[in-house]
Design a protein around this motif. Structure first.
Motif, PDB file in Angstrom:
ATOM      1  N   LYS A  82     -46.726 -38.706  95.966  1.00  0.00           N
ATOM      2  CA  LYS A  82     -46.976 -39.657  94.882  1.00  0.00           C
ATOM      3  C   LYS A  82     -46.269 -39.214  93.602  1.00  0.00           C
ATOM      4  O   LYS A  82     -45.603 -40.011  92.935  1.00  0.00           O
ATOM      5  N   LYS A 133     -42.589 -51.186  96.339  1.00  0.00           N
ATOM      6  CA  LYS A 133     -43.746 -50.828  97.167  1.00  0.00           C
ATOM      7  C   LYS A 133     -43.388 -50.790  98.648  1.00  0.00           C
ATOM      8  O   LYS A 133     -43.859 -49.923  99.381  1.00  0.00           O
ATOM      9  N   ALA A 152     -51.300 -44.520 102.052  1.00  0.00           N
ATOM     10  CA  ALA A 152     -52.206 -45.276 101.176  1.00  0.00           C
ATOM     11  C   ALA A 152     -52.738 -44.389 100.060  1.00  0.00           C
ATOM     12  O   ALA A 152     -52.824 -44.812  98.906  1.00  0.00           O
ATOM     13  N   MET A 155     -49.973 -43.852  97.587  1.00  0.00           N
ATOM     14  CA  MET A 155     -49.615 -45.073  96.870  1.00  0.00           C
ATOM     15  C   MET A 155     -50.782 -45.671  96.089  1.00  0.00           C
ATOM     16  O   MET A 155     -50.624 -46.695  95.438  1.00  0.00           O
ATOM     17  N   ASP A 156     -51.954 -45.050  96.174  1.00  0.00           N
ATOM     18  CA  ASP A 156     -53.153 -45.566  95.496  1.00  0.00           C
ATOM     19  C   ASP A 156     -53.470 -47.003  95.911  1.00  0.00           C
ATOM     20  O   ASP A 156     -53.644 -47.884  95.067  1.00  0.00           O
ATOM     21  N   CYS A 157     -53.528 -47.217  97.222  1.00  0.00           N
ATOM     22  CA  CYS A 157     -53.854 -48.547  97.716  1.00  0.00           C
ATOM     23  C   CYS A 157     -54.605 -48.410  99.040  1.00  0.00           C
ATOM     24  O   CYS A 157     -54.781 -47.305  99.547  1.00  0.00           O
ATOM     25  N   ALA A 158     -55.002 -49.522  99.596  1.00  0.00           N
ATOM     26  CA  ALA A 158     -55.704 -49.516 100.878  1.00  0.00           C
ATOM     27  C   ALA A 158     -54.712 -49.299 102.019  1.00  0.00           C
ATOM     28  O   ALA A 158     -53.531 -49.653 101.915  1.00  0.00           O
ATOM     29  N   GLU A 159     -55.213 -48.750 103.102  1.00  0.00           N
ATOM     30  CA  GLU A 159     -54.375 -48.527 104.280  1.00  0.00           C
ATOM     31  C   GLU A 159     -53.795 -49.845 104.789  1.00  0.00           C
ATOM     32  O   GLU A 159     -52.637 -49.913 105.204  1.00  0.00           O
ATOM     33  N   THR A 161     -52.945 -52.324 103.038  1.00  0.00           N
ATOM     34  CA  THR A 161     -51.849 -52.694 102.131  1.00  0.00           C
ATOM     35  C   THR A 161     -50.564 -51.990 102.548  1.00  0.00           C
ATOM     36  O   THR A 161     -49.484 -52.588 102.540  1.00  0.00           O
ATOM     37  N   VAL A 162     -50.669 -50.719 102.929  1.00  0.00           N
ATOM     38  CA  VAL A 162     -49.493 -49.996 103.421  1.00  0.00           C
ATOM     39  C   VAL A 162     -48.964 -50.682 104.672  1.00  0.00           C
ATOM     40  O   VAL A 162     -47.761 -50.904 104.802  1.00  0.00           O
ATOM     41  N   HIS A 165     -47.085 -53.714 103.660  1.00  0.00           N
ATOM     42  CA  HIS A 165     -45.773 -53.387 103.080  1.00  0.00           C
ATOM     43  C   HIS A 165     -44.782 -52.963 104.169  1.00  0.00           C
ATOM     44  O   HIS A 165     -43.609 -53.351 104.130  1.00  0.00           O
TER      45      HIS A 165
END
Length: 182
Positions: A82, A133, A152, A155-159, A161-162, A165
């Motif tokens: 990160k 992203k 995740a 990237m500070d997001c939900a799995e 979301t990864v 992406h």
């Protein structure tokens, strides 16, 4: 032959704690242990050796202060990705503001480190055209081999979301590679 010292046997969490307390040897050990990761991630993001070196050096400078933000939970490498990718994005923005990004990329080929395969080189050049992203997700999952869960976290997001992406990136990469072949 390298002599292993007591400090070399400490975990990343122990080294980070010592480094936060001002232990330069612990900080040096932490950098030595992870410099290749920092350079490799920066290279996959930027595609240029000089930029990757600049990012890795920038992370070395930022790291003493940034260590305060690491909670000690999860893998140190995941948190470090990160930090590296944020530094790489910052550098990209700076180059873009300075009008140097296109010029720099046009003047230097971008082979993947350790990879002579022309198809892989073209693929990573296409990855660098993705939105940030998607690019970050692909760099972490495929370039660095981390799980979607670790990506995740970085990237500070939900799995999920990864996963989104990565899925979107694969579709976009397919289009980019087909356009290049045509």
């Amino acid at each position: 032959m390298r002599i292993v010292t007591q400090i070399d046997t400490l975990s990343d969490a122990q080294l980070a704690q010592r480094a936060l307390g001002g232990d330069r040897a612990a900080f040096g050990c932490l950098l030595g242990r992870h410099y290749d990761l920092m350079y490799r991630a920066a290279y996959r993001w930027s595609g240029r050796r000089a930029d990757a070196e600049d990012v890795a050096q920038d992370v070395c400078i930022r790291l003493p202060r940034a260590l305060r933000s690491w909670s000690g939970k999860g893998r140190f490498e995941t948190w470090l990705y990160k930090v590296v990718l944020n530094a790489a994005r910052d550098q990209g923005r700076k180059l873009a503001r300075d009008g140097k990004l296109r010029e720099a990329w046009a003047n230097e080929p971008a082979p993947d480190p350790g990879c002579d395969d022309e198809a892989a080189t073209r693929l990573w050049e296409a990855v660098r055209q993705l939105p940030p992203k998607q690019r970050m997700a692909v760099t972490l999952v495929y370039g660095e081999g981390v799980s979607h869960a670790e990506a995740a976290e970085a990237m500070d997001c939900a799995e999920a979301t990864v996963s989104y992406h990565v899925h979107a990136a694969r579709a976009r990469l397919k289009t980019l590679m087909e356009e290049e072949a045509a």
